[in-house]
Write a protein that holds these residues in place. Structure first.
Motif, PDB file in Angstrom:
ATOM      1  N   SER A 211       0.814  -1.211   0.000  1.00  0.00           N
ATOM      2  CA  SER A 211       0.000   0.000   0.000  1.00  0.00           C
ATOM      3  C   SER A 211       0.852   1.267   0.000  1.00  0.00           C
ATOM      4  O   SER A 211       0.385   2.333  -0.412  1.00  0.00           O
ATOM      5  N   THR A 449      -6.009   4.965   0.002  1.00  0.00           N
ATOM      6  CA  THR A 449      -5.295   3.703  -0.235  1.00  0.00           C
ATOM      7  C   THR A 449      -5.534   2.720   0.900  1.00  0.00           C
ATOM      8  O   THR A 449      -5.744   1.524   0.660  1.00  0.00           O
ATOM      9  N   ASP A 453      -7.270  -0.947   0.531  1.00  0.00           N
ATOM     10  CA  ASP A 453      -6.531  -2.156   0.911  1.00  0.00           C
ATOM     11  C   ASP A 453      -7.274  -2.949   1.982  1.00  0.00           C
ATOM     12  O   ASP A 453      -7.380  -4.170   1.897  1.00  0.00           O
TER      13      ASP A 453
END
Length: 640
Positions: A211, A449, A453
């Protein structure tokens, strides 16, 4: 057949019988799968663990059997079908019996100290809530605070599911508790909270290496700390420097050497100060120690009674005594100074409170606008006003800093989030950002992000993700200035508006200027619950204050439009909190008024406006744009 022969045969049978039992007993479950757990309703339920290679696993739950076989590495898992809310139930896995299982909704609560902050820190305002807590349908699992830079862990290092009682509630996340309480009351289903949070942690600590691939500095940080020897040597060096500083301080402190703790000490010639305040306003800046004494006259009815001492907040560390007896100490600046005074310490007449304060950096003080009192049998004795003080020691340099290894990139994800991803959850709560205000412009990308994730890891593409926006904090400013805190709030707002199924609980009216850990966690939890009702439970409710949508400039005016269904504004005499920018780039506080479903903003100083901001400050204490439900608007800027 002899008696000895028969006895031998029985021993052999018992041996192999015990061996068989011991083999079955080798089935191991992850700590999350245990007594008292809450399983996620309306989803397939994953049960997993380890055993001997090729061992057969049998799960019995609600009169149905489910089977699988461990692979060659001893790992196994199986899925139970989707189920409705209910319980308590039992589950048997080979010879392991799990009791008191509920099926309901499970929420992951994560972030830094404002999510971690436990209920006992609210005991001065939520004492009855704690005292009478008793709800077996609200359960918490607190993830051990660990870090790991080597690789994502498959399992946790400890933890236990706990039902809500007057004893267990003290350590529950306050935000998550009030969130769970509202949902449980609204939908009458069990609510489980998995609390994985750690004070001071930045967002990158909760993300995995993949990530962070667009942030090579954070990846490099994770790689650097994947070194046990470096961690050990760093911690040892930090401890050595700290021990040396405090040893020098204690050796130099004349108050220690002359035992200023004792009531017999003559302090008539000490200087005086009106508290709360900072002695450095009189003495000049210094790091070291100062001793303070307060005389308090108590009636005979207080003699020998237990009591409660509230010394607000003190920067940094304190040791506190009453009549020469130590009643408590705190080693850093943030926690409130709440000390329980045992019986036999207080007496009729003059009592002396002695506080030794150690300040390692910054301005030492009794923090303003905090409560300072002694309470005995419901009667409060004010401790503000005149105190005596004397410097114990001045150090030549500030206290050495600490390397907070636990906050480094990826460490908390690996140890505290990855072990959870096989456990079904409804959604996530996120209260974090204070530790990223130094670099706020990257936060939108990092949070987007992280959300993507985590949704992938928990195999839920649109998993509800509920964010608490940073509360107001620090002293209000008279001018319209730049603010990293405002920018980070704006980044949080953009995530909520641009990423599907993300809710934002605005908290700019719930903070305290003098405390990064404001106590109104009940309102925060309730606003998160509103977002959950809207996004996770599809309730047709108003969960947001006014949401900025667009701006149009006409002459010297800016006309601000807001998202439909959020633009029923609360009527106020004067709208405050707006600033406006001229072509030269200078910002001025602006006049604002409600015009139908829009807000019109202008300033006599700005004939040619190019941008508008709202609540753009560390502490936008006057900002008052709300909807007719009383929910505040998020800070925003019309600039891209």
């Amino acid at each position: 057949m002899t008696r000895n022969f028969v006895f031998g045969i029985l021993l052999v049978i018992l041996f192999f019988s015990g061996l068989s039992t011991s083999i079955l007993a080798k089935v191991k479950l992850p700590i999350l799968v245990g007594d008292g757990m809450v399983l996620q309703r309306n989803q397939k339920i994953k049960i997993w663990g380890t055993a001997d290679a090729s061992e057969k696993i049998k799960v019995n739950f609600l009169k149905h059997n489910y089977t699988t076989t461990a692979d060659q590495n001893g790992n196994w898992y199986l899925y139970l079908p989707s189920m409705k809310a209910g319980g308590p139930y039992k589950m048997q896995i080979n010879d392991i019996v799990l009791n008191d299982i509920l099926i309901g909704d499970v929420w992951l609560a994560s972030g830094q100290s404002n999510m971690e902050l436990p209920m006992y820190r609210l005991r001065t305002i939520c004492g009855d809530e704690i005292k009478h807590a008793n709800n077996p349908n609200i359960r918490f699992f607190t993830v051990p605070q660990k870090y790991n830079f080597k690789s994502p862990q498959a399992s946790l290092d400890g933890g236990v599911w706990e039902s809500t009682t007057s004893k267990t509630i003290n350590n529950f996340s306050a935000v998550a508790y009030f969130f769970a309480k509202d949902l449980n009351a609204k939908y009458n289903i069990p609510i489980g909270i998995i609390n994985a949070s750690l004070g001071g942690s930045p967002i990158q600590a909760w993300m995995d290496v993949e990530s962070l691939k667009n942030y090579p500095n954070y990846v490099a940080e994770a790689q650097k700390w994947n070194n046990d020897d470096l961690i050990k040597s760093t911690e040892a060096n930090d401890k050595s420097l700290s021990d040396a500083w405090y040893a020098e301080l204690n050796q130099s402190d004349i108050g220690v050497n002359q035992n200023w703790v004792d009531n017999s000490v003559n302090y008539a010639d000490w200087k005086t100060i009106v508290m709360p305040d900072s002695w450095e306003n009189q003495e000049g800046a210094f790091d070291g120690s100062v001793w303070l004494k307060k005389e308090i006259i108590l009636p005979k009815s207080a003699e020998g009674k237990s009591a409660f001492l509230n010394l607000g907040r003190i920067k940094d560390a304190d040791e506190t005594y009453i009549n020469g007896v130590k009643v408590g100490n705190i080693t850093y600046e943030y926690p409130p100074r709440w000390y329980s005074i045992p019986e036999s310490i207080l007496k009729e007449g003059k009592n002396i409170i002695t506080v030794r304060v150690i300040n390692g950096s910054g301005k030492g003080e009794f923090v303003a606008d905090k409560p300072y009192y002694l309470e005995v049998d419901g009667q409060r004795f004010d401790l503000t006003g005149k105190w005596f003080y004397k410097i114990g020691a001045k150090m030549k340099q500030m206290a050495p800093g600490q390397t907070f290894v636990r906050w480094k990139s990826t460490g908390l994800y690996n140890a505290m989030i990855n072990p959870l991803i096989s456990f079904g959850i409804k959604g996530a709560l996120w209260y974090q950002g204070e530790s990223n205000t130094a670099k706020p412009t990257e936060y939108q990308d990092l949070l987007t992000t992280l959300i993507s994730d985590w949704r992938s890891k928990f195999q839920q593409k649109n998993m509800p993700f509920l964010v608490v926006q940073l509360a107001n904090f620090m002293e209000p400013k008279k001018e319209a200035l730049e603010s990293n805190w405002a920018e980070l709030r704006n980044q949080q707002r953009k995530v909520a508006q641009e990423v599907p199924n993300v809710g934002l609980a605005v908290a700019i009216d719930l903070g305290e200027w003098n405390d990064i850990h404001p106590l109104d966690k009940k309102s925060v939890g309730q606003r998160l619950a509103l977002q959950a009702e809207k996004l996770a439970y599809s309730s047709n409710i108003t969960a947001d204050g006014p949401i900025y949508q667009s701006v149009k400039f006409e002459g010297n005016q800016a006309i601000i439009s807001f998202k439909n269904d959020t633009n029923d504004f609360e009527k106020v005499d004067v709208l405050k909190g707006f600033s406006i920018k001229n072509k030269e780039g200078k910002w001025y506080w602006a006049n604002a008024k409600i015009l139908g479903k829009t807000i019109v903003v202008s300033s006599d100083n700005v004939p040619d406006p190019v941008a508008v901001r709202y609540a753009w400050a560390d502490n936008p204490d006057t900002a008052n744009l709300r909807n007719n439900k009383g929910l505040p608007a998020s800070p925003f800027t019309t600039e891209k």
